[in-house]
Write a protein that holds these residues in place. Structure first.
Motif, PDB file in Angstrom:
ATOM      1  N   SER A  76       0.820  -1.218   0.000  1.00  0.00           N
ATOM      2  CA  SER A  76       0.000   0.000   0.000  1.00  0.00           C
ATOM      3  C   SER A  76       0.849   1.262   0.000  1.00  0.00           C
ATOM      4  O   SER A  76       0.354   2.346  -0.322  1.00  0.00           O
ATOM      5  N   ARG A  77       2.134   1.121   0.345  1.00  0.00           N
ATOM      6  CA  ARG A  77       3.032   2.272   0.414  1.00  0.00           C
ATOM      7  C   ARG A  77       3.828   2.483  -0.880  1.00  0.00           C
ATOM      8  O   ARG A  77       4.627   3.416  -0.968  1.00  0.00           O
ATOM      9  N   LEU A  78       3.668   1.609  -1.858  1.00  0.00           N
ATOM     10  CA  LEU A  78       4.418   1.745  -3.110  1.00  0.00           C
ATOM     11  C   LEU A  78       4.053   3.048  -3.807  1.00  0.00           C
ATOM     12  O   LEU A  78       2.873   3.382  -3.957  1.00  0.00           O
ATOM     13  N   GLU A  79       5.070   3.785  -4.247  1.00  0.00           N
ATOM     14  CA  GLU A  79       4.865   5.052  -4.947  1.00  0.00           C
ATOM     15  C   GLU A  79       5.598   5.024  -6.279  1.00  0.00           C
ATOM     16  O   GLU A  79       6.609   4.327  -6.431  1.00  0.00           O
ATOM     17  N   ALA A  80       5.099   5.790  -7.251  1.00  0.00           N
ATOM     18  CA  ALA A  80       5.674   5.812  -8.598  1.00  0.00           C
ATOM     19  C   ALA A  80       6.701   6.937  -8.729  1.00  0.00           C
ATOM     20  O   ALA A  80       6.382   8.104  -8.489  1.00  0.00           O
ATOM     21  N   ASP A  81       7.926   6.542  -9.128  1.00  0.00           N
ATOM     22  CA  ASP A  81       8.976   7.553  -9.305  1.00  0.00           C
ATOM     23  C   ASP A  81      10.187   6.861  -9.942  1.00  0.00           C
ATOM     24  O   ASP A  81      10.435   5.673  -9.709  1.00  0.00           O
ATOM     25  N   GLY A  82      10.948   7.586 -10.755  1.00  0.00           N
ATOM     26  CA  GLY A  82      12.192   7.046 -11.289  1.00  0.00           C
ATOM     27  C   GLY A  82      12.042   6.399 -12.652  1.00  0.00           C
ATOM     28  O   GLY A  82      11.020   6.526 -13.328  1.00  0.00           O
ATOM     29  N   GLY A  83      13.092   5.688 -13.071  1.00  0.00           N
ATOM     30  CA  GLY A  83      13.152   5.084 -14.407  1.00  0.00           C
ATOM     31  C   GLY A  83      12.857   3.601 -14.396  1.00  0.00           C
ATOM     32  O   GLY A  83      12.250   3.078 -13.451  1.00  0.00           O
ATOM     33  N   THR A  84      13.313   2.913 -15.462  1.00  0.00           N
ATOM     34  CA  THR A  84      13.004   1.494 -15.631  1.00  0.00           C
ATOM     35  C   THR A  84      14.265   0.731 -15.996  1.00  0.00           C
ATOM     36  O   THR A  84      14.863   0.977 -17.047  1.00  0.00           O
ATOM     37  N   ALA A  85      14.672  -0.205 -15.155  1.00  0.00           N
ATOM     38  CA  ALA A  85      15.842  -1.060 -15.401  1.00  0.00           C
ATOM     39  C   ALA A  85      15.478  -2.482 -15.004  1.00  0.00           C
ATOM     40  O   ALA A  85      15.786  -2.943 -13.901  1.00  0.00           O
ATOM     41  N   MET A  86      14.801  -3.175 -15.903  1.00  0.00           N
ATOM     42  CA  MET A  86      14.265  -4.496 -15.573  1.00  0.00           C
ATOM     43  C   MET A  86      15.346  -5.531 -15.292  1.00  0.00           C
ATOM     44  O   MET A  86      15.116  -6.485 -14.538  1.00  0.00           O
ATOM     45  N   GLY A  87      16.521  -5.361 -15.891  1.00  0.00           N
ATOM     46  CA  GLY A  87      17.600  -6.297 -15.599  1.00  0.00           C
ATOM     47  C   GLY A  87      17.956  -6.314 -14.134  1.00  0.00           C
ATOM     48  O   GLY A  87      18.193  -7.376 -13.545  1.00  0.00           O
ATOM     49  N   SER A  88      17.969  -5.139 -13.507  1.00  0.00           N
ATOM     50  CA  SER A  88      18.278  -5.074 -12.071  1.00  0.00           C
ATOM     51  C   SER A  88      17.178  -5.729 -11.251  1.00  0.00           C
ATOM     52  O   SER A  88      17.457  -6.337 -10.205  1.00  0.00           O
ATOM     53  N   TRP A  89      15.936  -5.634 -11.719  1.00  0.00           N
ATOM     54  CA  TRP A  89      14.832  -6.279 -11.002  1.00  0.00           C
ATOM     55  C   TRP A  89      15.016  -7.800 -11.005  1.00  0.00           C
ATOM     56  O   TRP A  89      14.828  -8.464  -9.983  1.00  0.00           O
ATOM     57  N   LEU A  90      15.373  -8.325 -12.189  1.00  0.00           N
ATOM     58  CA  LEU A  90      15.550  -9.770 -12.324  1.00  0.00           C
ATOM     59  C   LEU A  90      16.720 -10.267 -11.475  1.00  0.00           C
ATOM     60  O   LEU A  90      16.633 -11.322 -10.833  1.00  0.00           O
ATOM     61  N   LYS A  91      17.801  -9.499 -11.464  1.00  0.00           N
ATOM     62  CA  LYS A  91      18.966  -9.926 -10.684  1.00  0.00           C
ATOM     63  C   LYS A  91      18.670  -9.915  -9.195  1.00  0.00           C
ATOM     64  O   LYS A  91      19.110 -10.824  -8.463  1.00  0.00           O
ATOM     65  N   LEU A  92      17.909  -8.924  -8.710  1.00  0.00           N
ATOM     66  CA  LEU A  92      17.542  -8.920  -7.290  1.00  0.00           C
ATOM     67  C   LEU A  92      16.641 -10.110  -6.972  1.00  0.00           C
ATOM     68  O   LEU A  92      16.806 -10.753  -5.920  1.00  0.00           O
TER      69      LEU A  92
END
Length: 427
Positions: free
Chosen positions: A118-134
């Motif tokens: 519920s606390r997620l907020e929208a801001d910043g860019g998009t780097a899906m590779g970093s999402w996958l690695k995490l």
């Protein structure tokens, strides 16, 4: 206990001098049970939510709701985490200061996760590779979880990292977890997400309206929780001197598995298929064998499904050389059907790519061929989506005209659905 069965559909008869043998192998699983409860290890789930600046307003509200609905579907005892994805990847739950990277689902953890969402907020860019690695790093903290699955949601293109970085990230996580990808709205790149879903044995689809996101996430997580078999391999044995031409999954969607080959021994190759629930999947196996005299018969391939190195089902692909044209020229209906469906996926994607590049002649030819194949194979869903991109004059011949004005969402819906197939009545 899960049980598997296999059926082979083919024309065993080939003509004198012929070498190529084609078969559809249909594998069915029943009694799969629930994820993480089959004795083969625990299950783990990660929900990856795009929280970049483009997700403002309705999209981030819908994403919070969808992630919360997904959390509600995760079975107690399943390890889980939430990732917030921008130009960097952040663990939103467990909270960044938590001592553990993933927690097992129970009522308190469920409530805490939904509070974090519920606390997620929208801001910043998009780097899906970093999402996958995490995600891979988090999964690695629970080695007891042998079944690992993620849902990745985005609304944009991967603009915050270089293409080679994105590709390297995909390659670094391949084989470490499965991932279903969803794109919301019209500003994301289907080909980009398809690279992720293909490498990670998942699916890619369009969520045209953010209001549909929660229902989609609910269905995805329910399906994941119903996969009680954590991992299986399709194994193909071919005799000495033979060549395995290809192995393709052709239902419920088209996926070329050939490049994923793992050599078990000089005659046997294995292909990962991911987790299984109660379902059927069809595979097209093509083998080139040494030609034999008329009247000879030989085993062209042995196709098996293996779970934890135990063979649970088997189908035999045969070759019989004949001089009778009435026998050798007959094409098995299942082979013909799925050959057409595989070509349909290719020509739709090639046609849309040509259209985007301004090559109207190639686009018209490719999409016309797609219309003819969809009609021939009875793929009504593809035909319906094609009608929104082209005007169809004659479906049988594939005579079409490109529409002058096409909603981008309609093109994306056609693209994402291109690999979905209709099943053939093999009888």
């Amino acid at each position: 206990m899960p049980s598997f069965s296999a059926e082979v559909f083919q024309n065993e008869f080939i003509s004198e001098g012929a070498t190529d043998v084609h078969a559809i192998v249909s594998v069915t699983c029943s009694g799969a049970g629930e994820a993480g409860r089959g004795g083969g290890g625990d299950a783990a789930e990660i929900v990856i939510v795009d929280t970049s600046g483009s997700m403002l307003d309705a999209k981030i509200v819908a994403a919070r709701q969808a992630a919360a609905v997904a959390v509600d579907q995760i079975l107690d005892g399943t390890w889980f985490a939430i990732i917030s994805g921008t130009h960097i990847a952040t663990r939103a739950f467990p909270y960044p200061n938590a001592r553990v990277s993933m927690v097992q689902m129970e009522p308190g953890a469920r409530a805490a996760a939904k509070e974090a969402i519920s606390r997620l907020e929208a801001d910043g860019g998009t780097a899906m590779g970093s999402w996958l690695k995490l995600a891979a790093q988090l999964f690695d903290t629970v080695p007891q979880a042998t079944q690992r699955h993620a849902i990745l949601l985005t609304d944009g293109q991967n603009q915050s990292e270089q293409p080679h970085q994105f590709q390297a990230a995909i390659e670094s996580v391949t084989g470490r977890f499965q991932c279903d990808c969803r794109g919301v709205g019209a500003d994301w790149d289907v080909a980009e997400l398809r690279r992720v879903s293909t490498a990670l044995l998942g699916t890619v689809d369009l969520i045209a309206d953010p209001a549909s996101m929660a229902a989609d996430f609910e269905a995805l997580m329910q399906k994941a929780m119903g996969r009680g078999v954590a991992e299986a391999q399709l194994r193909v044995w071919a005799p000495q001197g033979s060549q395995l031409l290809w192995v393709r999954q052709v239902s419920p969607n088209v996926e070329d598995l050939t490049g994923r080959k793992i050599e078990i021994n000089p005659l046997t190759s294995a292909f990962p298929t991911g987790a299984w629930g109660d379902e059927s999947r069809d595979y097209h196996v093509a083998v080139r064998v040494s030609p034999q005299p008329v009247g000879q018969e030989r085993l062209a391939a042995r196709v098996q499904l293996s779970v934890r190195d135990q063979i649970v089902s088997q189908g035999l692909v045969k070759a019989k050389w004949s001089g009778d044209d009435a026998l050798t020229t007959r094409i098995d209906p299942a082979v013909a059907h799925y050959t057409g469906q595989a070509e349909l996926a290719v020509v739709i994607q090639e046609g849309l790519a040509a259209k985007a590049a301004g090559d109207e002649a190639t686009a018209t030819t490719k999409l016309g061929r797609a219309v003819a194949l969809a009609a021939e194979t009875g793929n009504d869903e593809a035909t319906s989506k094609l009608r929104k991109v082209v005007d169809i004059d004659d479906p049988a011949t594939g005579t079409v005209r490109l529409k002058r004005s096409v909603d981008k969402l309609d093109e994306m819906a056609l693209d994402t659905a291109s690999t979905k197939t209709t099943r053939v009545n093999k009888r």
